[in-house]
Design an enzyme around this catalytic site. Structure first.
Site, mmCIF file in Angstrom:
data_model
loop_
_atom_site.group_PDB
_atom_site.id
_atom_site.type_symbol
_atom_site.label_atom_id
_atom_site.label_comp_id
_atom_site.label_asym_id
_atom_site.label_seq_id
_atom_site.Cartn_x
_atom_site.Cartn_y
_atom_site.Cartn_z
ATOM 1 N N ASP A 134 0.808 -1.325 0.138
ATOM 2 C CA ASP A 134 0.068 0.119 0.045
ATOM 3 C C ASP A 134 0.859 1.403 -0.124
ATOM 4 O O ASP A 134 0.462 2.424 -0.276
ATOM 5 C CB ASP A 134 -1.043 0.044 1.217
ATOM 6 C CG ASP A 134 -2.303 -0.467 0.988
ATOM 7 O OD1 ASP A 134 -2.315 -0.881 -0.375
ATOM 8 O OD2 ASP A 134 -3.186 -0.340 1.687
ATOM 9 N N ASP A 439 -10.358 -7.158 10.682
ATOM 10 C CA ASP A 439 -10.230 -8.483 11.139
ATOM 11 C C ASP A 439 -11.323 -8.842 11.911
ATOM 12 O O ASP A 439 -12.048 -9.959 11.434
ATOM 13 C CB ASP A 439 -8.991 -8.555 11.660
ATOM 14 C CG ASP A 439 -8.508 -7.942 12.807
ATOM 15 O OD1 ASP A 439 -9.403 -6.823 13.188
ATOM 16 O OD2 ASP A 439 -7.351 -7.997 13.094
#
Length: 727
Positions: A134, A439
């Site tokens: 990223d 998550d």
């Protein structure tokens, strides 16, 4: 002798915890008796008594959630040897590695994680490693290209000599006899491998120093004129296993997804979804592993352990993912920042394993692709066209992507013959948006559909990573967790709704509430922390007097709880100092980082600002746990340290007021006593790193601006206390 075909691939073994249950219930009933006493005498006392009652009600509720979560702990025992006998052809696995910042997450760390993944004990032609960058860093790409050359030597070396630790930096930090052998051939190859790895490290270090690895020509042309948050997608196949040979190197693919300034990219969740889509077009493995860039493989049989519950016939349609606990290498001695999570995983983690399963931890997790795509347990054996179309409607307009998704839902794997031909087609399925802890959010939605999960703790641990090794890094991590957890709690994904309208089990819902409410705990903790100081300054009390039986209940709770938690740490192989460090860091995190996490969510709900995913510093040097400076608390200019400094100054002021007898006369003849003094001293001890920081220098000292602001807030608190007394 039992037929291996009939034997289970894993076993769930209940833990005996009768004594722990007795202590849990004893503490709970003591808390209840204290609440009843406070409630019965509420009219006879003032505001401090009411506030104490409300705070203790919260503590009792939280303890009830803890008891429910820990009540039925289980261990998973896997049998990878039976797996190899039963499954003639192991399923393919796509391995995802995520990195976001080449400065905070140095490329050499990512390289070691990738090398450890490429070297695991699993058929190489069944593996593909995808690295999401990223940061769109040419240095990261360059490092991976160079690492792929080293991997052609490293992977055969590991498998030839059955090397257990397959992250080179970790392996070469030990004596060669420790993880290999003592033959002359081995010694020669070991030295050769070490020289090659040092050469690789120097190349990467040189590239980092230059900031750019090349002149942006040839293979690096795509990186020219790119900005970190404004660039087209870059997908490059670094290595392709075209021959599909067992001993060939696995696929290695670099991905930097497209980013535009005014288009939300959803942080790690967005990166994971791009990985899922790109891998779906390239290899479309039925199972996916995701790890953070610092979590290297420590057990070469990790994938085989993970497949046991996922492929066992009794659970194939029940278990969605295999989660390995986070374990850290070279952790600072006695866990000074309270972030190594050893006891948390041992007791709460295995308690969750006895319910619907552990939370998805964001790293060290093997997922089923069809579950990530949205399939429910009841639909696994009968995926009809209507159901598939409903799920595939979220895949966008790409025909190639829809085809790969359809194959995944039907359990088919039909990767293209040439990976490069799939790149152009790879431009919300899977990981959930709307929270900085994607998550937990994603795992909650999977459990909501009725799936279970498995917690696997093989020996040696499957993965090892590095924990934040400084005050600012640890605080940043805790703030991000608190922010993301509250985002889930205050959204339509709240576990209460998942139980009422989904398949989330009730006790699993309670477990989710326990963790999601972390960010709310600062309210009762901050209030309870202020009560002793308030009472000392105003000469009032919030604790029962010596002649009142409830005082002994409070004393019993304090003693039993601390002895009980200390025993948990000792049974986990931790020291008394580690226990105390975790106790005080619990107070520090709650009143500092979690407070700012709460404020971030409130600002988001009010539309003032959006929450931000803050990357924490990764550092291999934390492996040097013997450094005398390593365990010292560090500070910076961040306002995150303001509440803790203020609490410390307030209590120091209150103790001085009490010691010098500067208190006003008690209203009812019952002023503050030794109980309030003890609580105040206890809090000063909890914030001892801040006390040292008041007199420290450099990064070990609290900035003067923070001290000035805290002093002003403390004086304001004293002023209001005096006003309350006069009123």
């Amino acid at each position: 002798m039992a037929n291996p075909i009939a034997l289970p691939l894993y076993e769930k073994i209940p833990r005996k915890n009768t004594l722990q249950r007795l202590f849990d219930i004893l503490i709970f009933f003591l808390l209840l008796s204290l609440l009843i006493y406070r409630f019965l005498f509420l009219k006879n006392h003032g505001l401090t008594w009411l506030l104490a009652f409300l705070c203790e009600s919260w503590f009792t509720f939280t303890w009830a959630l803890v008891i429910s979560t820990k009540w039925n702990p289980v261990d998973y025992k896997t049998h990878p040897d039976r797996l190899l006998q039963r499954v003639p052809e192991l399923p393919s696995v796509d391995m995802f590695v995520t990195t976001a910042d080449p400065v905070l997450e140095p490329p050499i760390i990512t390289v070691n994680t990738v090398l450890s993944l490429l070297a695991i004990d699993y058929p190489a032609h069944k593996l593909a490693c995808y690295v999401s960058d990223d940061g769109c860093s040419p240095i990261t790409y360059y490092s991976l290209v160079e690492a792929s050359k080293f991997a052609k030597l490293w992977v055969p070396f590991c498998k030839k000599y059955n090397i257990h630790v397959r992250a080179p930096f970790r392996y070469f930090s030990s004596n060669p006899q420790t993880f290999g052998g003592s033959s002359s051939d081995f010694q020669q190859e070991w030295k050769r491998m070490k020289d090659e790895y040092e050469r690789l490290s120097h190349k990467i270090e040189d590239a980092v120093q230059k900031s750019v690895p090349s002149d942006f020509t040839g293979d690096f042309a795509e990186f020219s004129n790119t900005e970190r948050k404004n660039h087209p997608a870059i997908i490059k196949v670094i290595w392709e296993n075209k021959t599909s040979l067992l001993d060939e190197l696995s696929h290695l693919v670099y991905i930097s997804r497209e980013k535009r300034p005014n288009h939300p990219h959803h942080y790690k969740a967005g990166a994971m979804n791009v990985l899922a889509r790109v891998s779906g077009l390239m290899t479309n493995a039925p199972y996916m592993l995701n790890v953070d860039c610092d979590m290297f493989v420590n057990n070469p049989k990790t994938a085989l352990h993970a497949m046991c519950p996922l492929l066992d016939s009794k659970s194939e349609n029940k278990i969605a993912f295999s989660q390995f606990p986070q374990v850290f290498y070279g952790g600072l001695k006695d866990d000074p920042y309270g972030n190594q999570l050893v006891v948390l995983f041992k007791y709460m983690g295995h308690g969750l394993a006895g319910l619907q399963g552990p939370f998805y931890g964001g790293t060290g997790c093997f997922h089923s692709r069809k579950v990530i795509y949205g399939l429910s347990p009841d639909d696994v054996d009968s995926v009809n066209e209507k159901m598939a179309n409903n799920i595939l409607s979220n895949f966008g307009s790409s025909k190639e992507l829809i085809k790969s998704g359809a194959n995944a839902l039907k359990g088919k794997t039909d990767p293209p013959s040439n990976l490069s031909n799939s790149i152009q087609a790879s431009y919300q399925v899977g990981w959930k948006y709307g929270s900085t802890v994607e998550d937990v959010h994603t795992g909650l939605m999977i459990h909501k559909r009725g799936w279970r999960s498995a917690l696997l703790s093989p020996n040696p641990p499957a993965f090892l990573g590095c924990a934040p090794s400084g005050g600012p890094s640890a605080a940043t991590q805790q703030k991000r967790w608190a922010t993301g957890l509250l985002e889930i709690l205050f959204s339509k994904s709240c576990p209460i709704f998942a139980t009422l309208f989904g398949e989330l089990q009730f006790r699993q819902c309670l477990a989710y509430l326990w963790i999601l409410m972390w960010g709310l705990r600062f309210i009762p903790e901050l209030c309870y922390a202020a009560l002793p100081a308030y009472c000392l300054i105003t000469n009032s009390h919030f604790l029962p007097k010596v002649q009142e039986p409830a005082l002994y209940v409070l004393a019993a709770i304090f003693i039993i709880y601390n002895v009980y938690t200390l025993s948990e740490y000792l049974r986990s192989g931790q020291s008394v100092q580690a226990w105390w460090n975790n106790q005080r860091m619990s107070r520090i995190n709650t009143t500092n980082a979690w407070l700012f996490g709460f404020l971030s969510v409130i600002f988001k709900l009010l539309g003032i600002s959006e929450t931000v995913f803050e990357v924490t510093q990764k550092d291999q040097s934390s492996d040097d746990a013997s450094d005398a400076e390593a365990g010292r608390f560090t500070f910076n200019e961040s306002p995150i340290f303001l509440p803790g400094t203020t609490i410390l100054v307030v209590h120091l002021t209150a103790l001085v007021v009490s010691l010098l007898k500067l208190q006003p006369p008690a209203r009812d003849g019952h002023g503050s006593g030794l109980g309030e003094v003890f609580c105040s001293v206890y809090l000063v001890l909890c914030f001892w790193p801040f006390l040292k920081g008041l007199f420290g220098k450099g990064r070990h000292g609290i900035p003067s601006s923070t001290i000035c602001k805290s002093t002003a807030l403390a004086l304001l608190f004293v002023y209001f206390c005096r006003r309350a007394t006069i009123g």
